[in-house]
Design a protein around this motif. Structure first.
Motif, mmCIF file in Angstrom:
data_model
loop_
_atom_site.group_PDB
_atom_site.id
_atom_site.type_symbol
_atom_site.label_atom_id
_atom_site.label_comp_id
_atom_site.label_asym_id
_atom_site.label_seq_id
_atom_site.Cartn_x
_atom_site.Cartn_y
_atom_site.Cartn_z
ATOM 1 N N THR A 47 0.804 -1.239 0.000
ATOM 2 C CA THR A 47 0.000 0.000 0.000
ATOM 3 C C THR A 47 0.830 1.279 0.000
ATOM 4 O O THR A 47 0.280 2.361 -0.222
ATOM 5 N N GLY A 48 2.106 1.182 0.332
ATOM 6 C CA GLY A 48 2.936 2.384 0.447
ATOM 7 C C GLY A 48 2.765 3.081 1.798
ATOM 8 O O GLY A 48 3.422 4.072 2.083
ATOM 9 N N GLU A 49 1.903 2.505 2.647
ATOM 10 C CA GLU A 49 1.657 3.127 3.958
ATOM 11 C C GLU A 49 2.568 2.501 5.012
ATOM 12 O O GLU A 49 2.716 1.283 5.069
ATOM 13 N N HIS A 54 9.858 1.797 6.684
ATOM 14 C CA HIS A 54 8.598 1.459 7.370
ATOM 15 C C HIS A 54 8.857 1.203 8.857
ATOM 16 O O HIS A 54 8.091 1.620 9.712
#
Ligand code: NAD
Ligand code: IPM
Ligand code: MN
Length: 355
Positions: free
Chosen positions: A50-52, A84
């Motif tokens: 998701t890139g989150e 992350h």
């Protein structure tokens, strides 16, 4: 009801955290304390999909919906920049202002200590607690790269130390020593080289120590302390130190009691939501092999129980780990032949029986 946010994370995190959860549920059931769990997907898979990293509303949601966070580990070879992990781990430590990183290091079975017997022949009895400052120091990510990738590159990471920040961790270490009847508080620094920053630590330590004249106190340089820790670990009881030194010394100390598979930690700000995680990381070298030691996660769950008002639950969880070790039930890192699942099952059954 204690509401726990579960963040299994990466690597061995999702392998050891289910054991901690089951053990906590079982010990809670025996003591009349109910734990509820909600799993949050934050980690490398979620980031890659998701890139989150850490969602923007994470902090607010955690504070309003949960009483504790139980985290596995973050770090994945597919994310070599570790962004992350930094966002999630530091986002929560800094965002929730969890300035205390408490890391108890206790020898739960004599065979786990790699040191020779003590000179007087007595058994090793290691029982120390590292108070690592958790919101300042070299971890504040202030700095940058200038002329990056050129022969003239300049790289800076600032080491930030504030009077208030140093004082609150030093005071917490002293208060803990008094509450737990611990005889000595050792401050670890490098004031001979880092005169400004660690000069502050020395002044603050002397100021706080003056309020506790009945405790033994000492200051040691980190190089000497790292050496003395392996020569005479029994000497140490409470060690208070900076973010970076605390990180390093807690791994070193864990090696004296069986390794990273045996040490839990609590990220705390007294009176607020805390985050609990093993000292170890995602261990990509053994992830997926079923050999990760779940004991650090169970001892982490014990810290969670202790700091959310259920010391009896904590005692059962610690007792279960000690009982497993006494029976030789352990993963290979701790001298056994069990798998994560086998050791986890044994621990949970022991808890159910003792309830
Ligand atoms: P690590 O703690 O993951 O592993 C170091 C060594 O200890 C490895 O040989 C590993 O196999 C062993 N080990 C660790 N936990 C174990 C367990 N439960 N049972 C048996 N053996 C175990 O440290 P690393 O290899 O330097 O780091 C791997 C990744 O984890 C990196 O991305 C790092 O940034 C991250 N990390 C995350 C946390 C955290 O989320 N709290 C803590 C430390 C490291
Ligand atoms: C720890 C870890 C982290 C730290 C890493 C993953 C950034 O080593 O929790 O001890 O240095 O704080
Ligand atoms: Mn570490």
């Amino acid at each position: 009801m204690i509401r726990v946010a579960l963040i299994p994370g990466d690597g061995v995190g999702p392998e050891v955290l289910p054991v901690a959860r089951r053990a906590l549920e079982a010990a809670g059931a025996g003591a009349g304390v109910e734990y509820s769990f909600e799993e949050l997907p934050w980690g490398a898979d979620h980031f890659l999909a998701t890139g989150e990293t850490l969602p923007p509303e994470a902090e607010k949601r955690l504070k309003s919906e949960f009483d504790a966070i139980l985290l596995g580990a973050l770090g994945d070879p597919r994310v070599p920049g570790n962004e992350h992990a930094r966002d999630i781990l530091f986002g929560l430590r800094f965002g929730l202002d969890l300035y205390v990183n408490l890391r108890p290091v206790r020898l739960l079975h004599p065979d786990l200590c790699p040191l020779k017997p003590r000179p007087d022949g007595a058994r090793r009895a290691i029982d120390l607690v590292v108070f690592r400052e958790n919101t300042e120091g070299a971890y504040v990510n202030m700095g940058g790269n200038f002329k990056r990738g050129t022969p003239d590159e300049v790289a800076i990471n600032e080491d930030l130390n504030t009077y208030k920040g140093v004082k609150r961790i030093v005071r917490t270490a002293f208060e803990y020593a008094v509450e737990r009847g611990r005889p000595r508080v050792t401050m670890c620094d490098k004031a001979n080289a880092l005169a400004f920053a660690h000069g502050l630590w020395r002044r603050v330590f002397a100021e706080v120590a003056a309020e506790f004249p009945f405790l033994k106190t000492e200051v040691e340089y980190v190089d000497a302390l790292a050496m003395k820790l392996v020569r005479h670990p029994e000497h140490y009881s409470v060690i208070v130190t900076s973010n970076l030194f605390g990180d390093i010394l807690s791994d070193e100390a864990s090696a004296l009691v069986g390794g990273l598979g045996l040490v839990g930690s609590a990220n705390l700000h007294p009176g607020r939501l805390g985050m609990f995680e093993p000292v170890h990381g995602s261990a990509p070298d053994i992830a997926g092999t079923g050999t990760a030691n779940p004991m650090a996660a169970v001892l982490t769950a014990a810290l969670l129980a202790e700091h959310t008002g259920a010391p009896a639950v904590a005692a059962v969880l610690e007792g279960a780990v000690a009982a497993a070790l006494a029976e030789g039930v352990a993963t290979p890192d701790a001298g056994g032949a069990g798998s994560t699942g086998e050791v986890g099952d044994w621990i949970c059954r022991w808890i159910e029986r003792s309830a």
